[in-house]
Design a protein around this motif. Structure first.
Motif: not given
Length: 281
Positions: A177-187
Motif C-alpha cells: 500500500g503506502n507503507s514501506s516494507l524494506s529498502s536498499i540504496s546505491a552510492s
C-alpha cells in the motif's frame, strides 16, 4: 536561483562575507536555464559564465560582443548553449552527466544584495555560484519470481525479487500500500540492486516496487496472480504439457485395447461353449 551569490553581513564594526550556493537538480536529456541576477544588461557590462574555471559564455557590452564557447572542455557543450543577450541567463539543452558541476556567473558590476554598500564594493568582481546536479533517467524496476519452478500446493508463501541494473544515487523499496516494507540504496557507483519479498499466495494487498532518486521515481506494481502460483493451478510449460498429453493418449489407447481384448475373449469363450454343447447333443 537568482538569490545565489556573495552576501555581506555587518555585526557591530566587523564585516563577514558569505556565499549562497543554489543547487539545481535535473534529469539527463532535460534542459535547464541558469538565471542571472540581472534584469537587464546596460552599457559597460561584462558578464561571464564559467564551468570548472573555464569560460563557456560571455557578454561584453563594451565591445558589443556575445560569445558562446561550446567547443571547450572536450566539446561537452557543443550545440547545447543558448545565451540570453538581454538578461545574461544561460540555457543548457539535452543535459548529460558530464554537465554536473559548479557554474559561476561573473560580472564587473555589483549585482547582489548587500546590507551596506561602500564605494569599494561597486566596481569589484562579483561571483554567483550555481551547483548543477544531473541524475540519470531511472529504469523501471523488474519484479520476478525467485523460483524457476512452481511451488507445491502445500507451500503458503511466494518468493519474489525486485531488481534494477546500472544505477547510482538511488533507493529501491518495497511498498505494501503506502507503507514501506524494506529498502536498499546505491552510492555514487553504478551497480545493480535487488530486493527480496515474501508474500502469501492468497494475499489481497497491493504491493509495489519503487526506484527513486531525489528528483524522480519509477514504480512497478506486483501482480501476485501472474507471478505466484502453485503447481495444482499452473505449472506446466509447453514441453511438459505435450508429454502429459501423449501419456494420456497412450493410456487411453491401452485402455481401449484391453477392453476390446476382454470382449473378444468373452466371445471366444462363448463360442467354444456353444460348440461343445452342440457336439454333446
Amino acid at each position: 536561483m537568482k538569490h545565489a551569490g556573495r552576501y555581506k553581513l555587518q555585526i557591530n564594526s566587523k564585516w563577514f562575507d558569505f556565499y549562497l550556493v543554489v543547487i539545481v537538480s535535473v534529469t539527463e536529456g532535460d534542459s535547464v536555464t541558469l538565471y542571472s541576477v540581472l534584469t537587464g544588461i546596460k552599457d559597460g557590462y561584462v558578464i561571464r559564465w564559467r564551468f570548472r574555471n573555464t569560460v563557456i559564455a560571455e557578454i561584453n557590452k563594451r565591445d558589443d560582443r556575445y560569445t558562446v564557447n561550446d567547443d571547450v572542455l572536450d566539446g561537452r557543450f557543443r550545440d547545447r548553449l543558448k545565451l540570453d543577450n538581454q538578461t545574461g541567463s544561460l540555457t543548457i539543452t539535452n543535459i548529460t552527466m558530464k554537465h554536473t558541476g559548479d557554474y559561476d556567473l561573473e560580472t564587473n558590476f555589483n549585482a547582489f544584495i548587500f546590507l551596506t554598500l561602500t564605494a569599494s564594493d561597486i566596481y569589484t568582481t562579483r561571483s554567483s555560484l550555481i551547483r548543477l546536479i544531473v541524475y540519470a533517467r531511472l529504469p523501471v524496476p523488474v519484479i520476478s519470481s525467485n523460483s524457476s519452478q512452481c511451488s507445491s500446493s502445500s507451500s503458503s508463501s511466494c518468493s519474489l525479487v525486485c531488481s534494477v541494473v546500472n544505477v547510482s544515487h538511488v533507493t529501491l523499496s518495497w511498498y505494501k500500500g503506502n507503507s514501506s516494507l524494506s529498502s536498499i540504496s546505491a552510492s555514487d557507483l553504478s551497480i545493480s540492486l535487488s530486493l527480496p519479498l515474501e508474500v502469501e499466495y492468497q494475499d489481497k494487498n497491493t504491493y509495489s516496487c519503487v526506484l527513486n532518486n531525489p528528483i524522480s521515481h519509477q514504480t512497478q506494481h506486483l501482480n501476485i496472480t501472474q507471478l505466484c502460483h502453485t503447481c495444482s493451478v499452473h505449472c506446466c510449460g509447453p514441453t511438459e504439457a505435450v508429454i502429459r498429453l501423449v501419456l494420456s493418449a497412450l493410456v487411453g489407447v491401452a485402455t481401449v485395447i484391453l477392453v476390446l481384448y476382454h470382449i473378444r475373449s468373452r466371445r471366444a469363450e462363448g463360442d467354444q461353449a456353444h460348440i461343445h454343447t452342440s457336439g454333446s447333443a
